[in-house]
Every structure is written in structure tokens, then in C-alpha cells.
Design a protein around this motif. Structure first.
Motif, mmCIF file in Angstrom:
data_model
loop_
_atom_site.group_PDB
_atom_site.id
_atom_site.type_symbol
_atom_site.label_atom_id
_atom_site.label_comp_id
_atom_site.label_asym_id
_atom_site.label_seq_id
_atom_site.Cartn_x
_atom_site.Cartn_y
_atom_site.Cartn_z
ATOM 1 N N ARG A 189 0.853 -1.200 0.000
ATOM 2 C CA ARG A 189 0.000 0.000 0.000
ATOM 3 C C ARG A 189 0.883 1.241 0.000
ATOM 4 O O ARG A 189 1.796 1.364 0.825
ATOM 5 C CB ARG A 189 -0.907 0.024 1.233
ATOM 6 N N ARG A 218 0.860 5.229 0.525
ATOM 7 C CA ARG A 218 0.061 6.367 1.003
ATOM 8 C C ARG A 218 0.303 7.551 0.071
ATOM 9 O O ARG A 218 1.277 7.548 -0.711
ATOM 10 C CB ARG A 218 0.440 6.713 2.443
ATOM 11 N N PRO A 219 -0.540 8.595 0.146
ATOM 12 C CA PRO A 219 -0.264 9.797 -0.664
ATOM 13 C C PRO A 219 1.020 10.460 -0.170
ATOM 14 O O PRO A 219 1.438 10.239 0.970
ATOM 15 C CB PRO A 219 -1.472 10.703 -0.383
ATOM 16 N N GLN A 224 8.189 1.244 7.070
ATOM 17 C CA GLN A 224 9.011 2.229 7.775
ATOM 18 C C GLN A 224 8.111 3.181 8.568
ATOM 19 O O GLN A 224 6.886 3.260 8.306
ATOM 20 C CB GLN A 224 9.900 3.010 6.789
ATOM 21 N N THR A 225 8.673 3.886 9.516
ATOM 22 C CA THR A 225 7.924 4.867 10.300
ATOM 23 C C THR A 225 7.262 5.893 9.375
ATOM 24 O O THR A 225 7.915 6.384 8.450
ATOM 25 C CB THR A 225 8.885 5.569 11.285
ATOM 26 N N GLY A 226 5.995 6.152 9.628
ATOM 27 C CA GLY A 226 5.272 7.147 8.850
ATOM 28 C C GLY A 226 4.789 6.652 7.494
ATOM 29 O O GLY A 226 4.343 7.444 6.660
ATOM 30 N N ALA A 227 4.820 5.325 7.293
ATOM 31 C CA ALA A 227 4.432 4.797 5.972
ATOM 32 C C ALA A 227 2.940 4.495 5.876
ATOM 33 O O ALA A 227 2.444 4.164 4.794
ATOM 34 C CB ALA A 227 5.241 3.535 5.677
ATOM 35 N N GLY A 228 2.228 4.593 7.007
ATOM 36 C CA GLY A 228 0.776 4.392 6.957
ATOM 37 C C GLY A 228 0.290 3.105 7.609
ATOM 38 O O GLY A 228 -0.838 2.678 7.355
ATOM 39 N N LYS A 229 1.099 2.502 8.493
ATOM 40 C CA LYS A 229 0.681 1.259 9.168
ATOM 41 C C LYS A 229 -0.498 1.526 10.101
ATOM 42 O O LYS A 229 -1.514 0.839 10.024
ATOM 43 C CB LYS A 229 1.840 0.673 9.999
ATOM 44 N N THR A 230 -0.354 2.512 10.984
ATOM 45 C CA THR A 230 -1.411 2.791 11.955
ATOM 46 C C THR A 230 -2.650 3.354 11.252
ATOM 47 O O THR A 230 -3.779 3.033 11.618
ATOM 48 C CB THR A 230 -0.897 3.746 13.057
ATOM 49 N N TYR A 231 -2.435 4.153 10.228
ATOM 50 C CA TYR A 231 -3.570 4.685 9.468
ATOM 51 C C TYR A 231 -4.361 3.513 8.883
ATOM 52 O O TYR A 231 -5.585 3.483 8.951
ATOM 53 C CB TYR A 231 -3.076 5.621 8.355
ATOM 54 N N SER A 239 4.929 4.896 18.910
ATOM 55 C CA SER A 239 4.995 3.793 17.943
ATOM 56 C C SER A 239 6.323 3.044 17.956
ATOM 57 O O SER A 239 6.764 2.549 16.934
ATOM 58 C CB SER A 239 4.733 4.300 16.519
ATOM 59 N N GLY A 279 7.836 0.815 13.444
ATOM 60 C CA GLY A 279 8.424 1.191 12.153
ATOM 61 C C GLY A 279 9.837 0.652 11.953
ATOM 62 O O GLY A 279 10.658 0.688 12.860
HETATM 63 N N1 LIG Z 1 -3.516 5.927 2.924
HETATM 64 C C1 LIG Z 1 -3.399 7.104 3.521
HETATM 65 N N2 LIG Z 1 -4.183 8.133 3.175
HETATM 66 C C2 LIG Z 1 -4.060 9.339 3.776
HETATM 67 N N3 LIG Z 1 -3.170 9.605 4.750
HETATM 68 C C3 LIG Z 1 -2.372 8.625 5.136
HETATM 69 C C4 LIG Z 1 -2.437 7.313 4.558
HETATM 70 N N4 LIG Z 1 -1.504 6.554 5.151
HETATM 71 C C5 LIG Z 1 -0.895 7.324 6.059
HETATM 72 N N5 LIG Z 1 -1.397 8.554 6.062
HETATM 73 C C6 LIG Z 1 -0.938 9.651 6.898
HETATM 74 O O1 LIG Z 1 0.487 9.579 7.006
HETATM 75 C C7 LIG Z 1 0.936 9.856 8.312
HETATM 76 C C8 LIG Z 1 1.769 8.702 8.862
HETATM 77 O O2 LIG Z 1 0.955 7.543 8.907
HETATM 78 P P1 LIG Z 1 0.970 6.520 10.130
HETATM 79 O O3 LIG Z 1 0.982 7.219 11.427
HETATM 80 O O4 LIG Z 1 -0.123 5.564 9.885
HETATM 81 O O5 LIG Z 1 2.381 5.853 9.897
HETATM 82 P P2 LIG Z 1 2.994 4.596 10.635
HETATM 83 O O6 LIG Z 1 3.565 3.736 9.601
HETATM 84 O O7 LIG Z 1 2.010 3.983 11.555
HETATM 85 O O8 LIG Z 1 4.164 5.247 11.464
HETATM 86 P P3 LIG Z 1 4.782 4.769 12.851
HETATM 87 O O9 LIG Z 1 5.644 3.593 12.582
HETATM 88 O O10 LIG Z 1 5.545 5.947 13.345
HETATM 89 O O11 LIG Z 1 3.611 4.425 13.726
HETATM 90 C C9 LIG Z 1 -0.317 10.122 9.150
HETATM 91 O O12 LIG Z 1 -0.485 11.499 9.228
HETATM 92 C C10 LIG Z 1 -1.432 9.510 8.342
HETATM 93 O O13 LIG Z 1 -2.651 10.150 8.547
#
Ligand SMILES: Nc1ncnc2c1ncn2[C@@H]1O[C@H](COP(=O)(O)OP(=O)(O)OP(=O)(O)O)[C@@H](O)[C@H]1O
Length: 480
Positions: free
Chosen positions: A9, A11-12, A87-94, A207, A239
Motif C-alpha cells: 500500500r 500512502r499519498p 518504515q515509520t510514517g508509511a501508513g501502518k497505523t492509518y 509507535s 516502524g
Molecule cells: N492511505 C493514507 N491516506 C491518507 N493519509 C495517510 C495514509 N496513510 C498514512 N497517512 C498519513 O500519514 C501519516 C503517517 O501515517 P501513520 O501514522 O499511519 O504511519 P505509521 O507507519 O504507523 O508510522 P509509525 O511507525 O511511526 O507508527 C499520518 O499522518 C497519516 O494520517
């Protein structure tokens, strides 16, 4: 056939990535399964997964493709695991939670709230008059190789055990029985809030832990006195990142090392699973980390597993994205074949070369029995088989060995503690002894002194008495 459904997946682009001039998108879509990735050296790699979710993908699409089949199977007593990696901030938690568990735009809801609704929906639809069901929820996090209960923060070192009938279990972990989606979401939100409290308590960066959500679905057929259970486990991994790139130091560096160690253990387990050949014993290093131990059933073929590789589309993160995609590509090659974790040497020694067959037949018979008999009766039968040596279970041997090792280490450390205690008691006694000796010496001296004084005194008195008596003798009248 692959055992794991693997999806990527993207993310934008984040606003930061958009702002940076030399940032560009490093992927080119081919179709819903394939894309071309351009690395930092402008080299092209073609990747194919079960499904690729591009920047504009909807949360509902991810749920329907990745999680819904697992939800349906769990209701039919087949365990399932959904993992978000990246990786951190790649959208896992989202992807896992969405922007919020309780309050959130319907379209943005993540996998977790959708799984909750999906489980209750599927159970309600399959609800017969004689079926009673219950869903239990547990939440734990793995931080620096310790498993902590997110419903009971004081329970911060949960041991991972393996049961022959239930697979991997977490003894003592809190389980919340949830009656409906609203209750389940409330509990999830409490667990997530506790996670944040723990983060503050431990001064942990957000995280930096792996979060594990466990749903246990139990269905009882009241008329036939039968029951079946299934599990859905969701894992939001910490991450993966390059330590050198983040410039981490101190505790953050230790956290990063621990995360990378457990993620590389996950990679090693996947490698071992993909390298093994059917019918050939292959050691799978599940015990190398708490994460792989918890995921043992999910990865070892006893569960339906889905892996979502979350990535940034930006060329700024190309090297992390490439390693995430490679991880996913390797996981795609994990094959379904009977699992046996004993190493070759052990297998030869125990002449269990025919184990796959025994295991296969055993699981087939047991699953048939499960359909007809009460779960407790099946468990008893299974225990009896193991006791009688009819079924040989390499897992339980390994478990026994590990328990024995744990016990030995515990005994050694308690003996060491006792020895230290003894040594400090000996030191204290020595001290006391020397103080007493010194006191005794002083006392003997003063006694001798007293003796001298008293003998002088006695001599004086007797001298005086002698003087008086002789004086009396001399001065007394002679007639007397
Ligand atoms: N598919 C998506 N559509 C819109 N925004 C997204 C998407 N995926 C991630 N984001 C945005 O990107 C940012 C980082 O996403 P997220 O917190 O999910 O990352 P993460 O992989 O869980 O990071 P960490 O490892 O630090 O927890 C957030 O602001 C989130 O809202």
C-alpha cells in the motif's frame, strides 16, 4: 501455493515530501498487482503482489481484500492474522486504526474497526437458534522484548507459552468479553489510550512498540454440546528504519536496535520458512524474538495470514521502500506445508522422519473429532495420545526443553543470589566477631585492672585488720 496474502500500500505524498523539490514518486503502476519501482540509482525493479493499493485507494478496499476473508474464516474456526509492516510514517497505523477508533469519518475507518463490525455481522448472520457466541478481546504490546498487557499495565512481562490444543497463548493476559461492536470499540480505544499512558510513563517515543490485538471467537452449539473457536490477530508493527539515517542516540537508539532485531528475526523466520522443502526438517527460529514467537502460528501455517506492506511513494524514502517491498516479496514465498520445528539432528535422533504424515493425519482426525465432539473431550483425547506416545509432538519437546532451560537458569540465579546472601552474612559475622573480640580484649584488660585494684584493696583491708588485731592483742589486758 503461498500461505500468506501479501499486499503493498502506498500512502499519498506527505506535505513535507511534496515541499521538497527533488522529491518525486518512485513507482509506476502497471495494474492492480504489479508496479515498477525506481530506486535511488534510477534502477527499475518490477514487483508483483496479491494486490497493490495505490495512493488513492480506499480503506474499505483494503479491508475487503485483505481482512474480510480472514474474518469469515475465523467464524469457521480458522485462525487468521493481519500484519502491517513498513518504515515509520508509511501508513501502518492509518491502515490499522484509521484516524480514530471511536470517532472517524466512515470512509476513513481502518482495518480494526471494520474487523470488529465484520466479526459481529458474520456471527449474527450465521446465528442459529442453538448457537451461542462470544468474542473476547486482548491487547498487548511488545516493547524492548517485553510483552505488556494493554488492559492491565501492571502486567508488564507476560510469558509466551505454547499449548498443544490452542497453539501460542499468553497466560494471565486480560480478556475483555465484548457483546457488540460499540463495546469492542470502547475497549480498543481504552487499550490504545493505555498504550499512550505507558509511552509517557516509560518516556518512550510513539509507535516504538509492536501492538497486538487478539480477538477470540467462541461458538457453542447448545443442542449438540459442541463448540468451536477461532482467533483473529492484528499486528501493527513498530516502524522499520535505518538507525544511521535517523541519527538516534541513547534510549531511542536502544529502542531502534530492539525493533530492528525483532523485525530481522521476523525476516529470518520468513527466510527459513521459504527455504525449507516439503518433507524436510528445517529449523525455524521462532524463539529468537517475542514477536516471532507470538506470530509462530500465523507464520507457521496454522493460520491464514495477510501482510500489508506500507510504503511512502516518495523517492526520498526509496531505500526504505525497497527493503519493505523485498520483505513482502520474500513473505510471498512462504509455502503451506506441515510445520516441524525440530532440527535435522534431532529428527534423526528421534527417528521422526515421518512426522509430517503423522502430524497431518493427526490434525485431520482431530479436526473431524472437533466437529463431532465436545472441545474438552478432544483435548483430553489429544493429551492421552501424547501421553501414550501415539502422537509425538516436536513442539512440546522443544517447549519442555525451553521450560527446563528456564527452570535451570532460574535455579542458577536463585542459587547465586543465595550464595551472595551467604557471603554477605559471613562478612557481617566476621565484622561482628572482630568487634566482639576487640570488646572482649578491652573487657579482659579492665577486669584484670579491677582484680588488681580489688586485691590491693583486699590487702589494704586485711593489713588494717591485721594491724588492728595485733594492736588489740598487744593492747588487751593480760588477764584476759
Ligand atoms: N492511505 C493514507 N491516506 C491518507 N493519509 C495517510 C495514509 N496513510 C498514512 N497517512 C498519513 O500519514 C501519516 C503517517 O501515517 P501513520 O501514522 O499511519 O504511519 P505509521 O507507519 O504507523 O508510522 P509509525 O511507525 O511511526 O507508527 C499520518 O499522518 C497519516 O494520517
Amino acid at each position: 501455493m503461498s500461505n500468506i496474502t501479501v499486499c503493498a500500500r502506498f500512502r499519498p505524498l506527505s506535505s513535507k515530501e511534496e515541499r521538497i523539490d527533488d522529491s518525486s514518486v518512485c513507482i509506476r503502476r502497471i495494474d492492480t498487482e504489479t508496479f515498477v519501482f525506481k530506486d535511488e540509482k534510477e534502477e527499475d525493479f518490477t514487483f508483483s503482489f496479491d494486490r497493490v493499493f495505490y495512493e488513492k485507494s480506499e480503506q474499505a478496499d483494503v479491508y475487503e481484500f485483505l481482512a474480510l476473508p480472514i474474518v469469515r474464516d475465523a467464524v469457521n474456526a480458522i485462525n487468521g492474522t493481519i500484519i502491517t509492516y513498513g518504515q515509520t510514517g508509511a501508513g501502518k497505523t492509518y491502515s490499522m486504526e484509521g484516524p480514530g477508533i471511536l470517532v472517524c469519518d466512515e470512509t476513513k475507518k481502518g482495518l480494526l474497526p471494520r474487523v470488529v463490525v465484520g466479526l459481529f455481522d458474520t456471527l449474527n448472520r450465521s446465528d442459529g437458534e442453538d448457537i451461542k457466541y462470544s468474542i473476547k478481546l486482548s491487547m498487548v504490546e511488545i516493547y524492548m522484548e517485553k510483552v505488556r498487557d494493554l488492559f492491565n499495565l501492571s502486567n508488564d512481562n507476560i510469558q509466551i507459552k505454547e499449548s498443544k490444543t490452542q497453539g501460542i497463548i499468553l497466560p494471565g493476559v486480560a480478556e475483555k468479553t465484548v457483546q457488540n461492536p460499540a463495546e469492542a470499540l470502547q475497549s480498543l480505544s481504552r487499550g490504545i489510550a493505555n498504550r499512550a499512558v505507558g509511552e509517557t510513563q516509560m518516556n518512550m517515543a510513539s509507535s516504538r512498540s509492536h501492538c497486538v490485538y487478539i480477538f477470540t471467537i467462541l461458538q457453542e452449539y447448545t443442542k449438540h454440546k459442541r463448540s468451536k473457536s477461532g482467533k483473529v490477530i492484528l499486528v501493527d508493527l513498530a516502524g522499520s528504519e535505518k538507525v544511521e539515517k535517523t541519527g538516534a542516540e541513547g534510549r531511542v537508539l536502544e529502542e531502534a536496535k530492539s525493533i530492528n532485531k525483532s523485525l530481522s528475526s521476523l525476516g529470518n523466520v520468513i527466510n527459513a520458512l521459504t527455504c525449507g522443502l516439503p518433507g524436510k526438517a528445517n529449523h525455524i527460529p521462532y524463539r529468537d524474538s517475542k514477536l516471532t514467537r507470538i506470530l509462530q502460528d500465523a507464520l507457521g501455517g496454522n493460520s491464514r495470514t495477510a501482510l500489508l506492506c506500507c510504503c511512502s511513494p516518495s523517492s526520498l524514502n526509496a531505500s526504505e521502500t525497497l527493503s519493505t517491498l523485498r520483505f513482502g516479496a520474500r513473505a510471498k514465498h512462504v509455502k503451506t506445508f506441515p510445520r516441524f520445528d525440530c532440527n535435522e539432528e534431532k529428527c534423526a535422533k528421534d527417528s521422526c522422519a515421518s512426522l509430517p504424515l503423522v502430524d497431518e493425519s493427526c490434525s485431520r482426525i482431530l479436526s473431524k473429532l472437533r466437529e463431532r465432539m465436545n472441545v474438552d473431550d478432544v483435548k483430553l483425547l489429544e493429551e492421552l495420545f501424547i501421553l501414550e506416545g501415539i502422537v509425538f509432538d516436536p513442539q512440546s519437546v522443544e517447549e519442555l526443553e525451553s521450560d527446563y532451560e528456564d527452570l535451570t537458569l532460574q535455579t542458577i540465579s536463585s542459587l547465586q543470589a543465595a550464595l551472595e546472601q551467604c557471603m554477605s552474612t559471613v562478612d557481617e559475622l566476621k565484622m561482628e566477631n572482630s568487634i566482639l573480640k576487640a570488646k572482649l580484649g578491652a573487657t579482659t584488660k579492665s577486669d584484670a585492672c579491677k582484680e588488681v585494684k580489688s586485691s590491693v584493696f583486699t590487702n589494704m583491708i586485711s593489713g588494717i585488720l591485721n594491724f588492728f588485731s595485733s594492736w588489740l592483742v598487744h593492747t588487751a589486758p593480760s588477764s584476759c
